[in-house]
Design a protein around this motif. Structure first.
Motif, PDB file in Angstrom:
ATOM      1  N   GLU A 138      -4.923  11.149 -46.676  1.00 15.70           N
ATOM      2  CA  GLU A 138      -5.196  10.441 -45.539  1.00 15.70           C
ATOM      3  C   GLU A 138      -3.752  10.532 -44.694  1.00 15.70           C
ATOM      4  O   GLU A 138      -2.616  10.481 -45.193  1.00 15.70           O
ATOM      5  CB  GLU A 138      -5.109   8.757 -46.051  1.00 15.70           C
ATOM      6  N   ASP A 139      -4.151  10.710 -43.432  1.00 16.56           N
ATOM      7  CA  ASP A 139      -3.082  10.652 -42.526  1.00 16.56           C
ATOM      8  C   ASP A 139      -2.202   9.539 -42.697  1.00 16.56           C
ATOM      9  O   ASP A 139      -2.719   8.491 -42.652  1.00 16.56           O
ATOM     10  CB  ASP A 139      -3.382  11.040 -40.897  1.00 16.56           C
ATOM     11  N   GLY A 140      -0.991   9.624 -42.600  1.00 17.92           N
ATOM     12  CA  GLY A 140      -0.067   8.282 -42.633  1.00 17.92           C
ATOM     13  C   GLY A 140       0.203   7.860 -43.884  1.00 17.92           C
ATOM     14  O   GLY A 140       1.141   6.921 -43.966  1.00 17.92           O
ATOM     15  N   PHE A 141      -0.386   8.522 -44.971  1.00 19.87           N
ATOM     16  CA  PHE A 141       0.028   7.972 -46.197  1.00 19.87           C
ATOM     17  C   PHE A 141       1.354   8.390 -46.610  1.00 19.87           C
ATOM     18  O   PHE A 141       1.600   9.687 -46.480  1.00 19.87           O
ATOM     19  CB  PHE A 141      -1.178   8.386 -47.080  1.00 19.87           C
ATOM     20  N   THR A 142       2.330   7.869 -47.085  1.00 18.98           N
ATOM     21  CA  THR A 142       3.334   8.293 -47.436  1.00 18.98           C
ATOM     22  C   THR A 142       4.171   7.560 -48.775  1.00 18.98           C
ATOM     23  O   THR A 142       3.722   6.309 -48.810  1.00 18.98           O
ATOM     24  CB  THR A 142       4.321   8.238 -46.528  1.00 18.98           C
ATOM     25  N   THR A 143       4.412   8.093 -49.808  1.00 17.65           N
ATOM     26  CA  THR A 143       5.086   7.480 -50.871  1.00 17.65           C
ATOM     27  C   THR A 143       6.812   7.707 -50.911  1.00 17.65           C
ATOM     28  O   THR A 143       7.469   7.125 -51.569  1.00 17.65           O
ATOM     29  CB  THR A 143       4.906   8.048 -52.277  1.00 17.65           C
ATOM     30  N   GLY A 175       8.502   7.448 -47.755  1.00 19.62           N
ATOM     31  CA  GLY A 175       9.071   6.693 -46.385  1.00 19.62           C
ATOM     32  C   GLY A 175       9.161   8.040 -45.386  1.00 19.62           C
ATOM     33  O   GLY A 175       9.764   7.642 -44.456  1.00 19.62           O
ATOM     34  N   GLY A 176       8.660   9.028 -45.687  1.00 14.47           N
ATOM     35  CA  GLY A 176       8.426  10.054 -44.472  1.00 14.47           C
ATOM     36  C   GLY A 176       7.509   9.740 -43.458  1.00 14.47           C
ATOM     37  O   GLY A 176       6.842   8.457 -43.397  1.00 14.47           O
ATOM     38  N   LEU A 177       7.050  10.527 -42.879  1.00 15.26           N
ATOM     39  CA  LEU A 177       6.009  10.521 -41.343  1.00 15.26           C
ATOM     40  C   LEU A 177       4.693  10.546 -42.078  1.00 15.26           C
ATOM     41  O   LEU A 177       3.766  10.044 -41.503  1.00 15.26           O
ATOM     42  CB  LEU A 177       6.217  11.629 -40.503  1.00 15.26           C
ATOM     43  N   GLY A 178       4.505  10.896 -43.249  1.00 12.88           N
ATOM     44  CA  GLY A 178       3.206  11.015 -43.809  1.00 12.88           C
ATOM     45  C   GLY A 178       2.301  11.924 -43.255  1.00 12.88           C
ATOM     46  O   GLY A 178       1.158  12.012 -43.441  1.00 12.88           O
ATOM     47  N   ALA A 179       2.900  13.018 -42.713  1.00  6.89           N
ATOM     48  CA  ALA A 179       2.248  14.122 -42.175  1.00  6.89           C
ATOM     49  C   ALA A 179       1.751  15.016 -43.379  1.00  6.89           C
ATOM     50  O   ALA A 179       0.878  16.031 -43.288  1.00  6.89           O
ATOM     51  CB  ALA A 179       3.030  14.799 -41.157  1.00  6.89           C
ATOM     52  N   GLY A 180       2.836  15.110 -44.369  1.00  3.11           N
ATOM     53  CA  GLY A 180       2.515  15.929 -45.777  1.00  3.11           C
ATOM     54  C   GLY A 180       1.400  16.801 -45.857  1.00  3.11           C
ATOM     55  O   GLY A 180       1.215  17.495 -44.960  1.00  3.11           O
ATOM     56  N   LEU A 181       0.498  16.444 -46.854  1.00  5.36           N
ATOM     57  CA  LEU A 181      -0.777  17.332 -47.250  1.00  5.36           C
ATOM     58  C   LEU A 181      -1.724  17.497 -46.131  1.00  5.36           C
ATOM     59  O   LEU A 181      -2.317  18.549 -45.949  1.00  5.36           O
ATOM     60  CB  LEU A 181      -1.250  16.834 -48.469  1.00  5.36           C
ATOM     61  N   PRO A 182      -2.054  16.316 -45.393  1.00  7.21           N
ATOM     62  CA  PRO A 182      -2.923  16.557 -44.342  1.00  7.21           C
ATOM     63  C   PRO A 182      -2.419  17.513 -43.380  1.00  7.21           C
ATOM     64  O   PRO A 182      -3.323  18.150 -42.549  1.00  7.21           O
ATOM     65  CB  PRO A 182      -3.100  15.284 -43.717  1.00  7.21           C
ATOM     66  N   GLY A 183      -1.225  17.533 -43.162  1.00  6.94           N
ATOM     67  CA  GLY A 183      -0.372  18.224 -41.994  1.00  6.94           C
ATOM     68  C   GLY A 183      -0.472  19.846 -42.424  1.00  6.94           C
ATOM     69  O   GLY A 183      -0.960  20.555 -41.445  1.00  6.94           O
ATOM     70  N   VAL A 184      -0.223  20.085 -43.918  1.00 10.39           N
ATOM     71  CA  VAL A 184      -0.581  21.296 -44.179  1.00 10.39           C
ATOM     72  C   VAL A 184      -1.807  21.920 -44.168  1.00 10.39           C
ATOM     73  O   VAL A 184      -2.227  22.883 -43.649  1.00 10.39           O
ATOM     74  CB  VAL A 184      -0.081  21.484 -45.887  1.00 10.39           C
ATOM     75  N   LYS A 185      -3.019  20.923 -44.195  1.00  7.03           N
ATOM     76  CA  LYS A 185      -4.305  21.446 -44.515  1.00  7.03           C
ATOM     77  C   LYS A 185      -4.592  21.694 -42.850  1.00  7.03           C
ATOM     78  O   LYS A 185      -5.419  22.649 -42.401  1.00  7.03           O
ATOM     79  CB  LYS A 185      -5.219  20.494 -44.815  1.00  7.03           C
ATOM     80  N   ARG A 186      -4.119  20.903 -41.762  1.00 13.59           N
ATOM     81  CA  ARG A 186      -4.510  21.225 -40.458  1.00 13.59           C
ATOM     82  C   ARG A 186      -3.660  22.576 -40.079  1.00 13.59           C
ATOM     83  O   ARG A 186      -4.196  23.203 -39.121  1.00 13.59           O
ATOM     84  CB  ARG A 186      -3.707  20.027 -39.519  1.00 13.59           C
ATOM     85  N   LEU A 187      -2.336  22.842 -40.653  1.00 12.30           N
ATOM     86  CA  LEU A 187      -1.811  24.008 -39.973  1.00 12.30           C
ATOM     87  C   LEU A 187      -2.353  25.379 -40.704  1.00 12.30           C
ATOM     88  O   LEU A 187      -2.258  26.171 -39.875  1.00 12.30           O
ATOM     89  CB  LEU A 187      -0.288  23.679 -40.602  1.00 12.30           C
ATOM     90  N   MET A 188      -2.965  25.132 -41.694  1.00 10.25           N
ATOM     91  CA  MET A 188      -3.427  26.411 -42.360  1.00 10.25           C
ATOM     92  C   MET A 188      -5.076  26.347 -42.202  1.00 10.25           C
ATOM     93  O   MET A 188      -5.766  25.701 -41.802  1.00 10.25           O
ATOM     94  CB  MET A 188      -3.208  26.376 -43.748  1.00 10.25           C
ATOM     95  N   ASP A 189      -5.677  27.699 -42.575  1.00 16.91           N
ATOM     96  CA  ASP A 189      -7.195  28.055 -42.255  1.00 16.91           C
ATOM     97  C   ASP A 189      -7.837  27.757 -43.433  1.00 16.91           C
ATOM     98  O   ASP A 189      -8.844  27.146 -43.424  1.00 16.91           O
ATOM     99  CB  ASP A 189      -7.508  29.377 -41.896  1.00 16.91           C
ATOM    100  N   GLU A 190      -7.380  27.580 -44.802  1.00 17.46           N
ATOM    101  CA  GLU A 190      -8.127  27.212 -45.918  1.00 17.46           C
ATOM    102  C   GLU A 190      -7.033  26.361 -46.664  1.00 17.46           C
ATOM    103  O   GLU A 190      -5.684  26.743 -46.668  1.00 17.46           O
ATOM    104  CB  GLU A 190      -8.244  28.285 -46.752  1.00 17.46           C
TER     105      GLU A 190
END
Length: 133
Positions: free
Chosen positions: A91-96, A98-113
């Motif tokens: 989920e966008d914004g989820f963080t454990t 204290g970061g921005l929460g871009a984490g794994l959803p951000g990685v998914k958006r940056l890549m093709d698969e």
């Protein structure tokens, strides 16, 4: 052409090393500067997650050649505690941390698969691919 790199992630310097390896391989494969930045950002996030949540793991970077399509694959794996709720961390914004929460959803958006496999108390493996346009 077979290009591969495996970086053991145990400290913050290993995150930097993994990023540099990824950028070098991306450049060698012909990715432009924007995609190189996307790839290094994804690697940075994946390596940082290994360091923060599992303590240690590895980032494997390799080239792909599938039916004439050139790509770069990143496999981030660890033997850490695993992810309890994959849907939640995606989920966008989820963080454990204290970061921005871009984490794994951000990685998914940056890549093709993007795929993620995680088992509690066994570890996590994330496989992501960027294709050369």
């Amino acid at each position: 052409m077979n290009i591969q790199s495996c970086v053991e992630v145990r400290n913050e310097w290993d995150i930097v090393k993994a990023r540099q390896e990824g950028r070098n391989i991306a450049k060698e494969l012909g990715f432009g500067s924007v995609d190189q930045a996307r790839i290094t950002t994804a690697i940075s996030e994946l390596a940082r997650n290994i360091y923060l949540y599992a303590g240690k793991g590895r980032i494997e970077i390799s080239n792909l050649d599938s039916s004439g399509k050139i790509g770069l694959r990143i496999i981030a794996s660890d033997d850490g505690p695993g992810i309890k709720d994959i849907r939640k961390v995606m989920e966008d914004g989820f963080t454990t941390s204290g970061g921005l929460g871009a984490g794994l959803p951000g990685v998914k958006r940056l890549m093709d698969e993007f795929s993620i496999d995680s088992k509690e108390n066994e570890g996590t493996e994330i496989i992501t691919t960027k294709w050369l346009r």
